[in-house]
Design a protein around this motif. Structure first.
Motif, mmCIF file in Angstrom:
data_model
loop_
_atom_site.group_PDB
_atom_site.id
_atom_site.type_symbol
_atom_site.label_atom_id
_atom_site.label_comp_id
_atom_site.label_asym_id
_atom_site.label_seq_id
_atom_site.Cartn_x
_atom_site.Cartn_y
_atom_site.Cartn_z
ATOM 1 N N PHE A 1 -10.749 7.824 -5.775
ATOM 2 C CA PHE A 1 -10.619 7.634 -4.322
ATOM 3 C C PHE A 1 -12.108 7.672 -3.774
ATOM 4 C CE2 PHE A 1 -6.403 9.022 -4.820
ATOM 5 C CZ PHE A 1 -5.544 8.194 -3.632
ATOM 6 N N LEU B 1 -8.619 1.478 -4.632
ATOM 7 C CA LEU B 1 -8.078 -0.191 -4.844
ATOM 8 C C LEU B 1 -7.845 -0.342 -6.068
ATOM 9 C CD1 LEU B 1 -10.947 -1.799 -2.460
ATOM 10 C CD2 LEU B 1 -8.631 -0.956 -1.802
ATOM 11 N N GLU C 1 0.696 5.770 0.908
ATOM 12 C CA GLU C 1 0.363 6.974 1.150
ATOM 13 C C GLU C 1 0.244 8.042 0.025
ATOM 14 O OE1 GLU C 1 -0.387 10.613 4.450
ATOM 15 O OE2 GLU C 1 1.295 9.407 4.596
ATOM 16 N N ALA D 1 -13.260 6.644 3.222
ATOM 17 C CA ALA D 1 -13.104 5.414 3.974
ATOM 18 C C ALA D 1 -13.423 5.579 5.606
ATOM 19 C CB ALA D 1 -11.710 4.972 3.841
ATOM 20 N N LEU E 1 -10.371 10.445 5.460
ATOM 21 C CA LEU E 1 -9.558 9.135 4.943
ATOM 22 C C LEU E 1 -9.977 8.851 3.715
ATOM 23 C CD1 LEU E 1 -8.781 7.242 8.209
ATOM 24 C CD2 LEU E 1 -7.142 8.645 7.083
ATOM 25 N N ASP F 1 -9.195 6.248 0.056
ATOM 26 C CA ASP F 1 -8.701 5.014 -0.282
ATOM 27 C C ASP F 1 -9.021 4.794 -1.817
ATOM 28 O OD1 ASP F 1 -10.836 3.611 -0.118
ATOM 29 O OD2 ASP F 1 -9.990 2.285 1.650
ATOM 30 N N MET G 1 -3.373 -0.928 -2.789
ATOM 31 C CA MET G 1 -4.343 0.259 -2.297
ATOM 32 C C MET G 1 -3.576 1.302 -2.287
ATOM 33 S SD MET G 1 -5.257 1.906 0.769
ATOM 34 C CE MET G 1 -4.936 0.676 2.152
ATOM 35 N N VAL G 2 -4.113 2.705 -2.410
ATOM 36 C CA VAL G 2 -3.393 3.866 -2.274
ATOM 37 C C VAL G 2 -4.529 4.626 -1.108
ATOM 38 C CG1 VAL G 2 -2.619 5.920 -3.129
ATOM 39 C CG2 VAL G 2 -2.147 3.741 -4.330
ATOM 40 N N TRP G 3 -3.673 5.358 -0.393
ATOM 41 C CA TRP G 3 -4.604 6.187 0.572
ATOM 42 C C TRP G 3 -4.337 7.415 0.772
ATOM 43 C CZ3 TRP G 3 -2.995 7.692 5.383
ATOM 44 C CH2 TRP G 3 -1.838 7.315 5.949
ATOM 45 N N LYS H 1 -5.002 11.455 3.169
ATOM 46 C CA LYS H 1 -5.924 12.212 4.185
ATOM 47 C C LYS H 1 -5.871 13.554 3.628
ATOM 48 C CE LYS H 1 -2.757 11.851 7.418
ATOM 49 N NZ LYS H 1 -2.064 11.932 8.676
ATOM 50 N N THR I 1 0.858 -1.212 0.110
ATOM 51 C CA THR I 1 0.012 -0.097 0.150
ATOM 52 C C THR I 1 0.704 1.386 0.110
ATOM 53 O OG1 THR I 1 -0.086 0.282 2.356
ATOM 54 C CG2 THR I 1 -1.732 -1.339 1.273
#
Length: 181
Positions: free
Chosen positions: A144, A169, A89, A147, A165, A167, A123-125, A127, A87
């Motif tokens: 995105f 996928l 950020e 989440a 948050l 994310d 997965m990339v997330w 904030k 994953t």
């Protein structure tokens, strides 16, 4: 050198010779508000920092605006990977003159395309401060989804706010890919 792109936006290497440009963008008060950071940094500190960033394991891109036909640096996009769980950020910064034209959405889609089809992330997330509605919409357009939230984790214009948050996928990444096309 441009690595991947569309007609209007491209990603290329993060470059030490652009440190003053990156620094100028980072001192923009609107960007400081968007990141929730309250203090600017000196050019000397930024110059020291870029050497470390260029040696690090993070995946950094310069975002180029291609609207005029000539690539113009317009921002920076970064993936901060966690290799043990595949994953990362995501962090993006656009110059003030590049905002509001869809460039952030295009750059984010290109980074997700790269993340899922080149680096094989699952997965990339990210904030984002909740009051930053333009950024939230841009991230949603790029793929995105919300989440959750970190309640009262940030500051926006001097007031406490939530951080959203979000994310994306690999299994849900749809639409055109410049890498697999």
């Amino acid at each position: 050198m441009l690595w991947i792109g569309t007609d209007t936006c491209a990603l290329g290497p993060y470059r030490a010779d652009l440190v003053e440009t990156y620094w100028r963008w980072e001192q923009d008060p609107a960007l400081l508000v968007g990141y929730g950071r309250q203090q600017p940094v000196s050019l000397e500190a930024r110059t020291e920092g870029i050497a470390h960033q260029l040696r690090g394991d993070n995946i950094r891109f310069t975002v180029y605006d291609l609207a005029t036909g000539t690539p113009v640096p317009a921002g920076v996009a970064t993936l901060l990977p966690d290799a043990s769980v595949r994953t990362a950020e995501y962090v993006v910064m656009l110059a003030s003159e590049a905002r509001g034209r869809g460039l952030g959405t295009s750059a984010t889609r290109l980074v997700l395309d790269y993340a899922f089809h080149v680096t094989n992330l699952r997965m990339v997330w990210l904030k984002v401060l909740a009051p930053n509605k333009a950024a939230v919409r841009s991230y949603e357009k790029a793929g995105f989804r919300a989440a959750g939230a970190l309640r009262e984790a940030g500051y926006w214009l001097g007031g406490v706010c939530d951080e959203v948050l979000m994310d994306a996928l690999a299994s849900e990444f749809i639409g055109p890919s410049v890498i697999t096309a």
